[in-house]
Design a protein around this motif. Structure first.
Motif, PDB file in Angstrom:
ATOM      1  N   SER A  17     -32.433 -19.853  63.923  1.00  0.00           N
ATOM      2  CA  SER A  17     -32.436 -20.723  65.239  1.00  0.00           C
ATOM      3  C   SER A  17     -31.224 -21.576  65.530  1.00  0.00           C
ATOM      4  CB  SER A  17     -33.736 -21.587  64.699  1.00  0.00           C
ATOM      5  OG  SER A  17     -34.152 -23.129  64.835  1.00  0.00           O
ATOM      6  N   THR A  26     -26.555 -24.954  66.629  1.00  0.00           N
ATOM      7  CA  THR A  26     -27.421 -25.185  65.342  1.00  0.00           C
ATOM      8  C   THR A  26     -27.956 -26.316  65.048  1.00  0.00           C
ATOM      9  OG1 THR A  26     -26.299 -25.366  63.619  1.00  0.00           O
ATOM     10  CG2 THR A  26     -26.675 -22.966  64.972  1.00  0.00           C
ATOM     11  N   SER A  83     -34.135 -29.764  57.033  1.00  0.00           N
ATOM     12  CA  SER A  83     -36.113 -29.093  57.455  1.00  0.00           C
ATOM     13  C   SER A  83     -36.803 -30.287  57.614  1.00  0.00           C
ATOM     14  CB  SER A  83     -35.697 -28.895  55.887  1.00  0.00           C
ATOM     15  OG  SER A  83     -35.742 -29.685  54.484  1.00  0.00           O
ATOM     16  N   GLN A  91     -41.275 -24.819  58.378  1.00  0.00           N
ATOM     17  CA  GLN A  91     -40.462 -26.298  58.010  1.00  0.00           C
ATOM     18  C   GLN A  91     -39.146 -26.140  57.189  1.00  0.00           C
ATOM     19  OE1 GLN A  91     -42.440 -30.289  58.647  1.00  0.00           O
ATOM     20  NE2 GLN A  91     -41.765 -30.047  60.895  1.00  0.00           N
ATOM     21  N   GLN A  92     -39.313 -24.666  56.814  1.00  0.00           N
ATOM     22  CA  GLN A  92     -37.847 -24.270  55.274  1.00  0.00           C
ATOM     23  C   GLN A  92     -36.495 -24.812  56.068  1.00  0.00           C
ATOM     24  OE1 GLN A  92     -40.524 -21.858  56.925  1.00  0.00           O
ATOM     25  NE2 GLN A  92     -40.665 -20.604  55.368  1.00  0.00           N
ATOM     26  N   HIS A  93     -36.344 -24.448  57.327  1.00  0.00           N
ATOM     27  CA  HIS A  93     -35.211 -24.786  58.028  1.00  0.00           C
ATOM     28  C   HIS A  93     -35.359 -24.947  59.779  1.00  0.00           C
ATOM     29  CE1 HIS A  93     -35.490 -20.748  60.215  1.00  0.00           C
ATOM     30  NE2 HIS A  93     -35.635 -20.548  58.628  1.00  0.00           N
ATOM     31  N   SER A  94     -34.358 -24.755  60.420  1.00  0.00           N
ATOM     32  CA  SER A  94     -34.351 -25.695  61.903  1.00  0.00           C
ATOM     33  C   SER A  94     -35.782 -24.241  62.733  1.00  0.00           C
ATOM     34  CB  SER A  94     -33.279 -25.654  62.432  1.00  0.00           C
ATOM     35  OG  SER A  94     -32.884 -25.904  64.008  1.00  0.00           O
ATOM     36  N   TYR A  95     -35.966 -24.724  63.421  1.00  0.00           N
ATOM     37  CA  TYR A  95     -37.127 -23.978  64.261  1.00  0.00           C
ATOM     38  C   TYR A  95     -36.806 -24.249  65.948  1.00  0.00           C
ATOM     39  CZ  TYR A  95     -38.898 -21.820  60.449  1.00  0.00           C
ATOM     40  OH  TYR A  95     -38.814 -20.890  59.352  1.00  0.00           O
ATOM     41  N   ASP A 150     -37.316 -30.104  68.490  1.00  0.00           N
ATOM     42  CA  ASP A 150     -37.106 -28.714  66.791  1.00  0.00           C
ATOM     43  C   ASP A 150     -38.266 -28.856  66.061  1.00  0.00           C
ATOM     44  OD1 ASP A 150     -35.899 -27.736  64.192  1.00  0.00           O
ATOM     45  OD2 ASP A 150     -34.604 -26.801  65.369  1.00  0.00           O
ATOM     46  N   GLY A 170     -39.068 -27.367  63.888  1.00  0.00           N
ATOM     47  CA  GLY A 170     -38.747 -27.508  61.678  1.00  0.00           C
ATOM     48  C   GLY A 170     -38.473 -28.237  61.218  1.00  0.00           C
ATOM     49  N   THR A 171     -37.139 -29.480  61.851  1.00  0.00           N
ATOM     50  CA  THR A 171     -36.494 -30.652  61.462  1.00  0.00           C
ATOM     51  C   THR A 171     -37.237 -31.518  61.769  1.00  0.00           C
ATOM     52  OG1 THR A 171     -34.783 -30.453  63.392  1.00  0.00           O
ATOM     53  CG2 THR A 171     -34.633 -29.414  61.337  1.00  0.00           C
ATOM     54  N   GLU A 190     -29.026 -29.231  62.339  1.00  0.00           N
ATOM     55  CA  GLU A 190     -29.300 -28.536  60.581  1.00  0.00           C
ATOM     56  C   GLU A 190     -30.601 -29.852  60.151  1.00  0.00           C
ATOM     57  OE1 GLU A 190     -27.481 -27.299  59.164  1.00  0.00           O
ATOM     58  OE2 GLU A 190     -26.203 -26.362  60.971  1.00  0.00           O
TER      59      GLU A 190
END
Length: 352
Positions: free
Chosen positions: A107, A129, A133, A140-144, A159, A161-162, A131
């Motif tokens: 992402s 990117t 979650s 939302q395991q990481h950035s989306y 974002d 995910g974050t 950073e």
């Protein structure tokens, strides 16, 4: 009023060209093959830029006939990430920005320089990117990164995910960005998806996909920063209380007269229509009504350039729906429906 031509991006390997008549009837004109999942379309002059969400590509087409919506593929590049889902131009017009959601991979948000033919090039691309979650166990395991949008000289990156909205300075000489102060945090687990700015007022609105809310912010034009004002639910109470229903807001737009803000509810299968309350500084939005979408999983909707009609793209029921819009009282009347449009997910008019 003559017929208006619009294009429909999809979740398959096609772009549909359709006609909207003066009476609100929708007619299919033709179909252009493209990469898999043309879920975001961005026109500029006689070119059309699209994402291939499932191929991780960006394609450029020439618009050969605006009345018939005929297209010719000219260029294909990597999106430099996974699941590209939104496009925008920087204010100088020299760079194309893409938000790569990262459904199964990287992402990020990336800027591509445009060559003399206005086609994006991988050489010289700048990738960035976000950073972090969020609390959602699978989304939302990481950035989306879901949306990258320029407004009044600043870049806004939403974002999911974050749970963040980031504001950047953008250098159109080298394509580099610099974060302005700290990221804006939404409610944990909200899953911000898209941002929109009021055309005349210093206000920004963000629809949150994971908790079915919409946030309101005041925009500082001197710094681009956002000041939180309000959060409001997009769902009716009965739908929220129904444990069998899941809902994911997708898109938000203003009515042409700027009196109302609309947000699509995928799952509840309606558009929530919010009043814009000019005289209430703490409660900018209030619910006016919910409009039945006559289909399933409304990914996108838009008004035609005349402001007379509202078009709705229902992704899972494979249909387009047209309502007329009455500016005098803010009401909608169902006019027509076009079926067998496979997985419609975005729409743009060619005569805007």
């Amino acid at each position: 009023m003559s017929n208006q031509t619009f294009l429909v991006g999809t979740g398959i390997d096609s772009i549909y060209a359709c006609s909207l008549t003066s009476t609100g009837q929708i007619e299919l004109l033709n179909e252009t093959k493209c990469g898999k999942a043309s879920t975001w379309l961005l026109p500029r002059d006689d070119l059309l830029y699209i994402v291939n969400e499932q191929d991780d590509k960006i394609e450029t087409f020439t618009i050969d006939d605006r009345n018939q919506g005929k297209l010719t593929l000219k260029n294909t590049i990597s999106s430099k990430g996974d699941t590209p889902c939104a496009l925008d131009f920087d204010p100088s017009g020299k760079w194309l920005a893409v938000a790569n959601y990262g459904d199964k991979g990287a992402s990020n948000f990336t800027f591509f320089p445009l060559n003399d033919c206005k086609q994006p090039e991988e050489k010289g691309a700048q990738t960035n990117t976000v950073e972090g979650s969020g609390p959602h166990p699978t989304r939302q395991q990481h950035s989306y990164c879901h949306h990258a949008l320029f407004h009044q000289g600043y870049l806004y990156v939403v974002d999911l995910g974050t749970d963040t909205i980031s504001v950047y300075h953008f250098n159109d000489t080298n394509g580099e960005v610099k974060l302005i102060n700290n990221q804006i945090k939404t409610e944990a687990g909200a899953g911000p998806r898209h941002i929109i700015f009021h055309p005349t007022k210093p206000l920004a609105f963000v629809c949150n996909e994971l908790n079915s809310t919409t946030n309101v912010y005041r925009v500082d034009s001197s710094s681009g920063e956002l000041e939180y004002i309000q959060t409001i639910k997009t769902r009716r109470q009965d739908d929220e209380n129904d444990s069998s229903k899941e809902n994911y807001p997708a898109e938000l737009q203003f009515t042409p007269d700027e009196k109302y803000l609309l947000v699509s509810n995928r799952g509840d299968e309606n558009l929530v229509i919010f009043n814009l309350n000019e005289n209430n500084e703490k409660e900018i939005l209030s619910v006016k009504e919910h409009l039945d979408c006559h289909g399933s999983f409304t990914r996108y909707f838009t008004f035609d350039p005349t402001g007379k009609f509202l078009l709705i793209a229902n992704q899972k029921s494979n249909n387009l729906v047209c309502f007329s819009y009455n500016r005098d009282n803010g009401t909608y009347t169902f006019i027509s429906q076009l079926d067998n449009i496979q997985s419609p997910q975005h729409m743009i008019f060619l005569n805007k």
